[in-house]
Write a protein that holds these residues in place. Structure first.
Motif, short mmCIF file in Angstrom:
data_model
loop_
_atom_site.label_atom_id
_atom_site.label_comp_id
_atom_site.label_asym_id
_atom_site.label_seq_id
_atom_site.Cartn_x
_atom_site.Cartn_y
_atom_site.Cartn_z
N ALA A 4 67.00 44.33 5.90
CA ALA A 4 68.24 43.94 5.22
C ALA A 4 69.47 44.45 5.97
CB ALA A 4 68.23 44.47 3.79
N ARG A 5 69.39 45.64 6.53
CA ARG A 5 70.54 46.17 7.27
C ARG A 5 70.79 45.35 8.53
NH1 ARG A 5 73.93 50.30 8.26
NH2 ARG A 5 74.21 50.96 10.42
N LEU A 6 69.73 44.92 9.19
CA LEU A 6 69.91 44.09 10.38
C LEU A 6 70.55 42.76 10.04
CD1 LEU A 6 66.58 44.72 12.34
CD2 LEU A 6 68.78 45.87 12.59
N LEU A 7 70.25 42.23 8.87
CA LEU A 7 70.88 40.98 8.44
C LEU A 7 72.36 41.18 8.13
CD1 LEU A 7 68.20 39.32 6.11
CD2 LEU A 7 68.89 38.59 8.39
N VAL A 8 72.69 42.31 7.54
CA VAL A 8 74.07 42.56 7.11
C VAL A 8 74.95 42.99 8.27
CG1 VAL A 8 75.49 44.05 5.62
CG2 VAL A 8 73.35 43.09 4.76
N LEU A 9 74.38 43.55 9.33
CA LEU A 9 75.14 44.21 10.39
C LEU A 9 76.25 43.34 11.00
CD1 LEU A 9 75.03 47.06 11.52
CD2 LEU A 9 73.64 46.20 13.41
N LEU A 65 81.59 32.75 15.62
CA LEU A 65 82.35 33.36 14.53
C LEU A 65 81.71 34.63 13.98
CD1 LEU A 65 83.35 30.15 12.50
CD2 LEU A 65 84.77 31.48 14.07
N VAL A 66 80.38 34.67 13.91
CA VAL A 66 79.70 35.77 13.21
C VAL A 66 79.04 36.74 14.18
CG1 VAL A 66 77.95 36.34 11.49
CG2 VAL A 66 79.36 34.31 11.19
N LEU A 67 78.11 36.24 14.98
CA LEU A 67 77.32 37.15 15.81
C LEU A 67 78.12 37.76 16.95
CD1 LEU A 67 73.89 35.32 15.96
CD2 LEU A 67 74.70 37.04 14.36
N ALA A 91 68.73 44.85 17.97
CA ALA A 91 67.70 44.30 17.08
C ALA A 91 68.27 43.21 16.18
CB ALA A 91 67.11 45.42 16.23
N SER A 92 69.50 43.38 15.73
CA SER A 92 70.13 42.35 14.89
C SER A 92 70.34 41.06 15.66
CB SER A 92 71.46 42.88 14.35
OG SER A 92 72.08 41.91 13.52
N LEU A 93 70.76 41.18 16.93
CA LEU A 93 70.90 39.98 17.76
C LEU A 93 69.56 39.27 17.93
CD1 LEU A 93 73.34 40.92 20.68
CD2 LEU A 93 73.62 39.08 19.03
N ALA A 94 68.50 40.05 18.18
CA ALA A 94 67.18 39.44 18.35
C ALA A 94 66.70 38.78 17.06
CB ALA A 94 66.19 40.51 18.81
N LEU A 95 66.96 39.41 15.92
CA LEU A 95 66.55 38.84 14.64
C LEU A 95 67.26 37.53 14.36
CD1 LEU A 95 65.04 39.01 11.94
CD2 LEU A 95 66.94 40.41 11.07
N TYR A 96 68.58 37.51 14.57
CA TYR A 96 69.33 36.28 14.31
C TYR A 96 68.99 35.20 15.33
CZ TYR A 96 72.30 37.72 10.45
OH TYR A 96 72.76 38.08 9.21
N LEU A 98 66.01 34.75 16.49
CA LEU A 98 64.74 34.22 15.97
C LEU A 98 64.98 33.29 14.79
CD1 LEU A 98 61.63 34.30 16.07
CD2 LEU A 98 61.73 36.27 14.53
N LEU A 99 65.90 33.68 13.89
CA LEU A 99 66.14 32.88 12.69
C LEU A 99 66.92 31.60 12.98
CD1 LEU A 99 67.05 35.69 10.12
CD2 LEU A 99 64.88 34.48 10.36
N SER A 100 67.97 31.72 13.83
CA SER A 100 68.85 30.57 14.04
C SER A 100 68.39 29.65 15.16
CB SER A 100 70.27 31.06 14.35
OG SER A 100 70.31 31.81 15.54
N ILE A 101 67.58 30.17 16.08
CA ILE A 101 67.11 29.35 17.21
C ILE A 101 65.60 29.11 17.11
CG2 ILE A 101 66.89 29.22 19.72
CD1 ILE A 101 69.40 30.91 19.95
N GLY A 102 64.83 30.16 16.89
CA GLY A 102 63.38 30.03 16.88
C GLY A 102 62.85 29.16 15.75
N LEU A 103 63.36 29.38 14.51
CA LEU A 103 62.87 28.61 13.37
C LEU A 103 63.15 27.11 13.51
CD1 LEU A 103 63.49 30.89 10.26
CD2 LEU A 103 61.36 30.39 11.44
N PRO A 104 64.37 26.69 13.86
CA PRO A 104 64.59 25.25 14.04
C PRO A 104 63.71 24.64 15.14
CG PRO A 104 66.69 26.37 13.83
CD PRO A 104 65.64 27.43 13.96
#
Length: 492
Positions: A4-9, A65-67, A91-96, A98-104
């Protein structure tokens, strides 16, 4: 590390109000995209290509705008010697990613699409957004033109719809090179605490510096921005006409800005740099308009002289606000610099000081607008403009002069105007002057569009909506300026 902290960062760099507004916008775009994609879904390559293109556009905006704000946290982690925070940023960059590029990409590959093409396109879109925020302004600003050129690049480069293999051949190396460039500037921005030169300073740092100190509460921001210029871009002041009894010239040097007297070589250098900065935008405009049949029809209606007149009108509308912003910064500082202007020798009485200040504040912007007006009239004579078109052209130019003079009086008089309302008025005036210049051109049967009664009535109402508040602000600013105890008092 907490998930959750990595998502909020990345959102921690924004204030609470802006964070909520930005999060609401991002979630709204996601919901609309998911619903629209689900409703319009049908098996086929066209839908998958459109979905990949939409994901690339979303990632471009999201990473810009965000990352990109994670760069600010990475700098603070390095400056405060907090390695744990630095690891969380990575780690937050890697997580996002994965979510914004890997999942699509996985979703599109599961639906039967080409995973390599989708991955390359989405990574390239995210890189364009990150490049705008994390590269220096002279490089990152080119990311703004990528969406405009995307629809016209198919004439030279293979695209996913026509040639997936050809697209991968050029897009994959470009995406890799772009991210390597972003990584190099990211590392330099993080490790170079305060000695980062202007040529290497990312846009996101400039925007944050302006948000902290751009309201004019101190002169260090402006002085630092001038100091960070390359040496050959530093202004060279011409002091030959300054001295005792030369009130106007002394004030021009003290106030700086466009009206500051420069040596001929320095003035020519500044003009050349300004013209060179406009050249890429003009070339891109010609490329975009000439890329399809509709754009060529627009160019044929404008022709070279008409397009030049339109560009001059837009430049004049933008230059209306630059001197006003310079005055606002001068009179908003809560420091001793502005009151020290009262100690200049040979200023004379209060009336002489006010008259000299008005001449300095209005001479240069009014002179530029009058020179542009004369040039536009010469070009209009070549186009054989009719009388209503010339009258419309003169109305827009003199309205720009009035707008600059009125807003300058409001600043010099210390007039209190809400910034939101004033921003709306400035944007409205700039757009109206620009559109007014288009209507003045003979685009329809050799006549200006203002000849049509509906167009004339509409613009009469629009001009009344601009000139009425300007008249009220001008009268109030004039009275406040002459009633002020001293013209060199900072505004509250």
């Amino acid at each position: 590390m907490n998930f959750a902290r990595l998502l909020v960062l990345p959102w921690l760099a924004w204030s609470q109000g802006r964070r909520r507004a930005l999060l609401a916008v991002v979630l709204a775009i996601l919901v609309v995209s998911v619903i629209g994609g689900t409703v319009s879904y049908h098996p086929g390559a066209a839908w998958r290509l459109g979905a990949a293109h939409g994901a690339a556009v979303f990632n471009c905006l999201f990473w810009a705008l965000v990352l990109s704000q994670l760069l600010l946290l990475a700098r603070e982690a390095h400056r405060l010697r907090l390695p744990a925070l630095g690891r969380e940023v990575a780690a937050s960059l890697a997580l996002y990613a994965l979510l914004s590029i890997g999942l699509p990409v996985l979703l599109l590959a599961w639906l039967g699409g080409d995973g390599a093409v989708a991955l390359t396109e989405i990574v390239l879109g995210a890189g364009v957004g990150m490049a705008y925020a994390c590269l220096p302004s002279w490089l990152g600003v080119w990311a703004c033109f990528v969406p405009m050129l995307g629809d016209h690049a198919a004439r030279w480069l293979p695209m996913p719809a026509a040639s997936p293999g050809g697209f991968l051949a050029w897009a994959a190396p470009c995406a890799a090179a772009l991210w390597l460039l972003i990584g190099a500037f990211w590392r330099g921005a993080v490790r170079r605490d305060d000695g980062l030169s202007r040529a290497r300073r990312p846009i996101v740092l400039n925007l944050r510096s302006y948000a902290w100190r751009g309201q004019g509460r101190g002169g260090d921001w402006e002085v630092e921005s001038i100091r960070r210029r390359w040496r050959w871009l530093q202004p060279v002041v011409d002091l030959r006409r300054c001295g005792p009894g030369r009130t106007v010239c002394n004030l021009r040097v003290a106030m700086g800005g466009m009206g500051m007297p420069l040596t001929p070589v320095s003035r020519a250098r500044q003009i050349a740099v300004g013209l060179a900065s406009l050249l890429p935008a003009a070339l891109i405009l010609l490329l975009v308009l000439g890329g399809d049949e509709e754009g060529r029809q627009v160019l044929s209606g404008f022709n070279g002289t008409g397009l030049t007149m339109f560009l001059l009108v837009v430049i004049g509308a933008v230059l209306v606000l630059l001197p006003v912003e310079r005055l606002r910064l001068r009179w908003a500082r809560q420091s001793a610099e502005l009151p020290l202007l009262a100690l200049l020798p040979g200023l004379g009485g209060a009336v002489d000081v006010r008259r000299g200040l008005l001449r300095v504040a209005l001479r240069y912007p009014v002179g530029i607008q009058l020179a542009l007006t004369l040039l536009l009239l010469v070009l209009g004579e070549q186009l054989q403009m009719d009388a209503p078109g010339v009258a419309m052209l003169l109305l827009g130019q003199f309205a720009g002069i009035a707008m600059s003079a009125v807003l300058s009086l409001a600043v010099l008089g210390g007039l209190s105007i809400r910034r939101g309302w004033l921003g709306v008025l400035c944007i409205y005036g700039t757009l109206l002057i620009s559109v007014n210049g288009v209507l003045a051109l003979p685009l329809l049967d050799g006549q200006s569009l203002v000849r049509h009664p509906g167009v004339a009535l509409t613009f009469a109402i629009l001009w009344a909506g601009l000139l009425a508040p300007l008249l009220r602000i001008g009268v109030r600013g004039w009275r406040a300026f002459w009633r002020r105890p001293h013209p060199f008092l900072p505004n509250a």
